[in-house]
Motif scaffolding. Structure first.
Motif, PDB file in Angstrom:
ATOM      1  N   GLN A 134     -15.609  74.903  38.851  1.00  0.00           N
ATOM      2  CA  GLN A 134     -15.045  76.210  38.536  1.00  0.00           C
ATOM      3  C   GLN A 134     -13.588  76.317  38.965  1.00  0.00           C
ATOM      4  OE1 GLN A 134     -16.569  78.675  36.655  1.00  0.00           O
ATOM      5  NE2 GLN A 134     -14.441  79.365  36.631  1.00  0.00           N
ATOM      6  N   ALA A 135     -13.255  75.715  40.105  1.00  0.00           N
ATOM      7  CA  ALA A 135     -11.871  75.754  40.580  1.00  0.00           C
ATOM      8  C   ALA A 135     -10.932  75.077  39.583  1.00  0.00           C
ATOM      9  CB  ALA A 135     -11.763  75.092  41.948  1.00  0.00           C
ATOM     10  N   VAL A 136     -11.390  73.984  38.974  1.00  0.00           N
ATOM     11  CA  VAL A 136     -10.567  73.309  37.964  1.00  0.00           C
ATOM     12  C   VAL A 136     -10.532  74.126  36.677  1.00  0.00           C
ATOM     13  CG1 VAL A 136     -10.304  71.252  36.538  1.00  0.00           C
ATOM     14  CG2 VAL A 136     -10.988  71.019  38.935  1.00  0.00           C
ATOM     15  N   LEU A 137     -11.668  74.661  36.266  1.00  0.00           N
ATOM     16  CA  LEU A 137     -11.720  75.463  35.035  1.00  0.00           C
ATOM     17  C   LEU A 137     -10.727  76.626  35.090  1.00  0.00           C
ATOM     18  CD1 LEU A 137     -15.519  75.712  34.139  1.00  0.00           C
ATOM     19  CD2 LEU A 137     -13.718  74.573  32.814  1.00  0.00           C
ATOM     20  N   ASP A 138     -10.538  77.169  36.265  1.00  0.00           N
ATOM     21  CA  ASP A 138      -9.631  78.314  36.422  1.00  0.00           C
ATOM     22  C   ASP A 138      -8.173  77.958  36.149  1.00  0.00           C
ATOM     23  OD1 ASP A 138     -11.766  79.926  37.102  1.00  0.00           O
ATOM     24  OD2 ASP A 138     -11.441  79.774  39.270  1.00  0.00           O
ATOM     25  N   VAL A 139      -7.830  76.668  36.187  1.00  0.00           N
ATOM     26  CA  VAL A 139      -6.425  76.276  36.029  1.00  0.00           C
ATOM     27  C   VAL A 139      -6.193  75.317  34.861  1.00  0.00           C
ATOM     28  CG1 VAL A 139      -5.854  76.657  38.454  1.00  0.00           C
ATOM     29  CG2 VAL A 139      -6.725  74.416  37.747  1.00  0.00           C
ATOM     30  N   VAL A 140      -7.205  75.115  34.001  1.00  0.00           N
ATOM     31  CA  VAL A 140      -7.028  74.214  32.858  1.00  0.00           C
ATOM     32  C   VAL A 140      -5.940  74.753  31.932  1.00  0.00           C
ATOM     33  CG1 VAL A 140      -8.108  73.344  30.749  1.00  0.00           C
ATOM     34  CG2 VAL A 140      -9.370  73.300  32.903  1.00  0.00           C
ATOM     35  N   PRO A 141      -4.949  73.930  31.560  1.00  0.00           N
ATOM     36  CA  PRO A 141      -3.890  74.395  30.657  1.00  0.00           C
ATOM     37  C   PRO A 141      -4.466  74.818  29.303  1.00  0.00           C
ATOM     38  CG  PRO A 141      -3.307  72.299  31.661  1.00  0.00           C
ATOM     39  CD  PRO A 141      -4.750  72.530  31.965  1.00  0.00           C
ATOM     40  N   ALA A 142      -3.974  75.915  28.781  1.00  0.00           N
ATOM     41  CA  ALA A 142      -4.496  76.458  27.529  1.00  0.00           C
ATOM     42  C   ALA A 142      -4.315  75.492  26.368  1.00  0.00           C
ATOM     43  CB  ALA A 142      -3.812  77.786  27.225  1.00  0.00           C
ATOM     44  N   GLY A 143      -3.272  74.692  26.393  1.00  0.00           N
ATOM     45  CA  GLY A 143      -2.985  73.812  25.263  1.00  0.00           C
ATOM     46  C   GLY A 143      -3.547  72.414  25.391  1.00  0.00           C
ATOM     47  N   ASN A 144      -4.521  72.191  26.271  1.00  0.00           N
ATOM     48  CA  ASN A 144      -5.087  70.850  26.393  1.00  0.00           C
ATOM     49  C   ASN A 144      -5.616  70.390  25.038  1.00  0.00           C
ATOM     50  OD1 ASN A 144      -5.883  68.680  28.365  1.00  0.00           O
ATOM     51  ND2 ASN A 144      -7.889  69.100  27.470  1.00  0.00           N
ATOM     52  N   PRO A 145      -5.415  69.114  24.675  1.00  0.00           N
ATOM     53  CA  PRO A 145      -5.816  68.640  23.340  1.00  0.00           C
ATOM     54  C   PRO A 145      -7.289  68.860  23.022  1.00  0.00           C
ATOM     55  CG  PRO A 145      -4.437  67.016  24.425  1.00  0.00           C
ATOM     56  CD  PRO A 145      -4.737  68.068  25.445  1.00  0.00           C
ATOM     57  N   ARG A 146      -8.118  68.901  24.041  1.00  0.00           N
ATOM     58  CA  ARG A 146      -9.560  69.035  23.830  1.00  0.00           C
ATOM     59  C   ARG A 146     -10.100  70.178  24.685  1.00  0.00           C
ATOM     60  NH1 ARG A 146     -13.732  64.010  24.887  1.00  0.00           N
ATOM     61  NH2 ARG A 146     -15.701  65.163  24.746  1.00  0.00           N
ATOM     62  N   PRO A 147     -10.952  71.029  24.121  1.00  0.00           N
ATOM     63  CA  PRO A 147     -11.527  72.120  24.922  1.00  0.00           C
ATOM     64  C   PRO A 147     -12.257  71.569  26.138  1.00  0.00           C
ATOM     65  CG  PRO A 147     -11.994  72.423  22.587  1.00  0.00           C
ATOM     66  CD  PRO A 147     -11.415  71.054  22.724  1.00  0.00           C
ATOM     67  N   VAL A 148     -12.111  72.250  27.243  1.00  0.00           N
ATOM     68  CA  VAL A 148     -12.739  71.824  28.490  1.00  0.00           C
ATOM     69  C   VAL A 148     -13.831  72.824  28.858  1.00  0.00           C
ATOM     70  CG1 VAL A 148     -12.386  71.264  30.920  1.00  0.00           C
ATOM     71  CG2 VAL A 148     -10.579  70.794  29.261  1.00  0.00           C
ATOM     72  N   THR A 149     -15.052  72.359  28.985  1.00  0.00           N
ATOM     73  CA  THR A 149     -16.169  73.193  29.371  1.00  0.00           C
ATOM     74  C   THR A 149     -16.655  72.789  30.759  1.00  0.00           C
ATOM     75  OG1 THR A 149     -17.847  71.713  28.453  1.00  0.00           O
ATOM     76  CG2 THR A 149     -16.875  73.354  26.952  1.00  0.00           C
ATOM     77  N   ALA A 150     -17.507  73.609  31.336  1.00  0.00           N
ATOM     78  CA  ALA A 150     -18.064  73.264  32.643  1.00  0.00           C
ATOM     79  C   ALA A 150     -18.841  71.955  32.570  1.00  0.00           C
ATOM     80  CB  ALA A 150     -18.964  74.393  33.143  1.00  0.00           C
ATOM     81  N   GLY A 151     -19.593  71.773  31.475  1.00  0.00           N
ATOM     82  CA  GLY A 151     -20.376  70.552  31.335  1.00  0.00           C
ATOM     83  C   GLY A 151     -19.522  69.311  31.181  1.00  0.00           C
ATOM     84  N   SER A 152     -18.499  69.401  30.336  1.00  0.00           N
ATOM     85  CA  SER A 152     -17.644  68.227  30.130  1.00  0.00           C
ATOM     86  C   SER A 152     -16.842  67.907  31.382  1.00  0.00           C
ATOM     87  CB  SER A 152     -16.704  68.445  28.942  1.00  0.00           C
ATOM     88  OG  SER A 152     -15.816  69.523  29.182  1.00  0.00           O
ATOM     89  N   LEU A 153     -16.415  68.936  32.085  1.00  0.00           N
ATOM     90  CA  LEU A 153     -15.656  68.713  33.311  1.00  0.00           C
ATOM     91  C   LEU A 153     -16.546  68.130  34.406  1.00  0.00           C
ATOM     92  CD1 LEU A 153     -12.993  68.970  34.776  1.00  0.00           C
ATOM     93  CD2 LEU A 153     -13.577  71.334  35.310  1.00  0.00           C
TER      94      LEU A 153
END
Length: 361
Positions: free
Chosen positions: A318-337
């Motif tokens: 969750q700490a990483v999800l809170d700071v994932v850049p909006a423009g990352n090439p691929r969507p980032v989910t809790a499961g993938s992270l």
């Protein structure tokens, strides 16, 4: 083609064996009379040698990884008491980072003398850690006014640390390929940086005391930092900042371990970046080139080797999800992270990562 690129106002002096004379000239050019030399205890002798001819008002040796706020406050207070008008940092990223923390509030120039391949000396990014949370920002005041690169100062850096530090620099290049402000100039610098590091690091392995590999790696480090500072922090650095600040993991090794997993995750959704990175490595794909280099230099392999507990993985998501850049090439989910972090914790083959499915092994 349409973009806006900002070039950072910094003087870069690159010459092996000339650190002391170059540093003296740079400090004189700034008109400094009361210099604060920042160097960790392990670098004290080296710092004494390269700063012997400077008007030193204060020598500071309390340098701590990830720059804790309380350490920065003590250094800021000492700088004010001694009426420092210039900061000279001799060391790696933590040392440069402390100088930046002082400059952020004191508004005095920095002359950086790197002894590792951290790259912090060529960015306007600062970072401070408070209560296990690392905060970063960008401010023109923290960009060193001058950088003195002397490859002879990196010769004493042990090979394993040289590898980890060099891969940290390479991570700047990779993240710059899809950073939030990336432009064609950033990608060109990052590509050349990858090529320089991919050729320099194996040369350091083959001849640790030789200058050609060290110089090549230091050159690649500078390019990587300039590209990264312009493009902005991508997914890789957001992950590593959380892990470093939250669990006090070693900075360079954390970057070296996490990099292939982020690359394997993002590259399929960033074909242009994949092609550029592959070309810089002289490989068929970006991940193939990186893995070949990591094999050749015996790179750090797993986060569990550097103090991260398995239970920390779920805590970090969750700490990483809170700071994932909006423009990352691929969507980032809790499961993938979670899968990415678990793979990095175990040190599994990054090319076997599934498309965001949670690893249940």
């Amino acid at each position: 083609m349409r973009f806006a690129h900002e070039t950072l106002p910094q003087r870069v002096c690159f010459a092996s064996g000339e650190a002391a004379s170059t540093l003296r000239a740079e400090v004189e050019r700034l008109g400094a009379r009361r210099v604060m030399v920042i160097a960790a205890a392990a670098e004290a002798e080296l710092a004494q040698q390269v700063t012997a001819d400077l008007p030193v008002a204060l020598r500071w040796s309390e340098v701590v990884m990830h720059v804790p706020v309380e350490v920065a406050e003590r250094a800021r207070a000492a700088a004010a008491v001694h009426e420092v008008d210039c900061l000279v940092s001799v060391g790696g990223g933590s040392t440069t980072g402390l100088a930046k923390a002082i400059a952020l509030t004191a508004d005095v120039p920095i002359v950086a003398v790197p002894t590792t391949y951290a790259g912090s000396e060529a960015t306007s990014v600062w970072g401070l850690t408070e209560r296990a949370r690392k905060t970063t920002g960008v401010d023109a005041r923290v960009l060193p006014r001058s950088v003195v690169y002397d490859a002879t100062l990196t010769v004493s850096l042990p090979v394993p640390m040289s590898v980890a530090s060099g891969l940290n620099a390479l991570a700047h290049c990779v993240d710059a390929m899809w950073g939030p402000r990336v432009d064609p100039i950033d990608r060109a610098l990052a590509g050349e940086g990858i090529h320089a590091l991919a050729t320099g690091l194996p040369a350091v392995m083959a001849d640790p005391a030789g200058l050609p590999g060290r110089e090549r790696t230091l050159y690649g480090t500078y390019l990587s930092a300039v590209a990264f500072s312009s493009a902005g922090s991508g997914l890789h650095h957001k992950i590593c900042h959380v892990l470093g600040g939250r669990y006090d993991l070693p900075h360079a090794q954390t970057h070296a371990v996490v990099l292939p997993y982020v690359l394997a995750f993002n590259a399929p959704c960033a074909p242009e970046a994949d092609r550029r990175i592959a070309a810089a490595f002289g490989a068929r794909s970006a991940i193939e080139g990186l893995q070949r280099l990591r094999h050749d230099v015996d790179a750090p392999k797993a986060l569990r080797d550097y103090g991260l507990e398995e239970s920390d993985v779920d805590d970090a998501v969750q700490a990483v999800l809170d700071v994932v850049p909006a423009g990352n090439p691929r969507p980032v989910t809790a499961g993938s992270l979670q899968h990415l972090l678990r793979s990095a914790w175990r040190g599994t083959d990054p090319s076997t990562m599934t498309d965001g499915k949670e690893d249940r092994r």
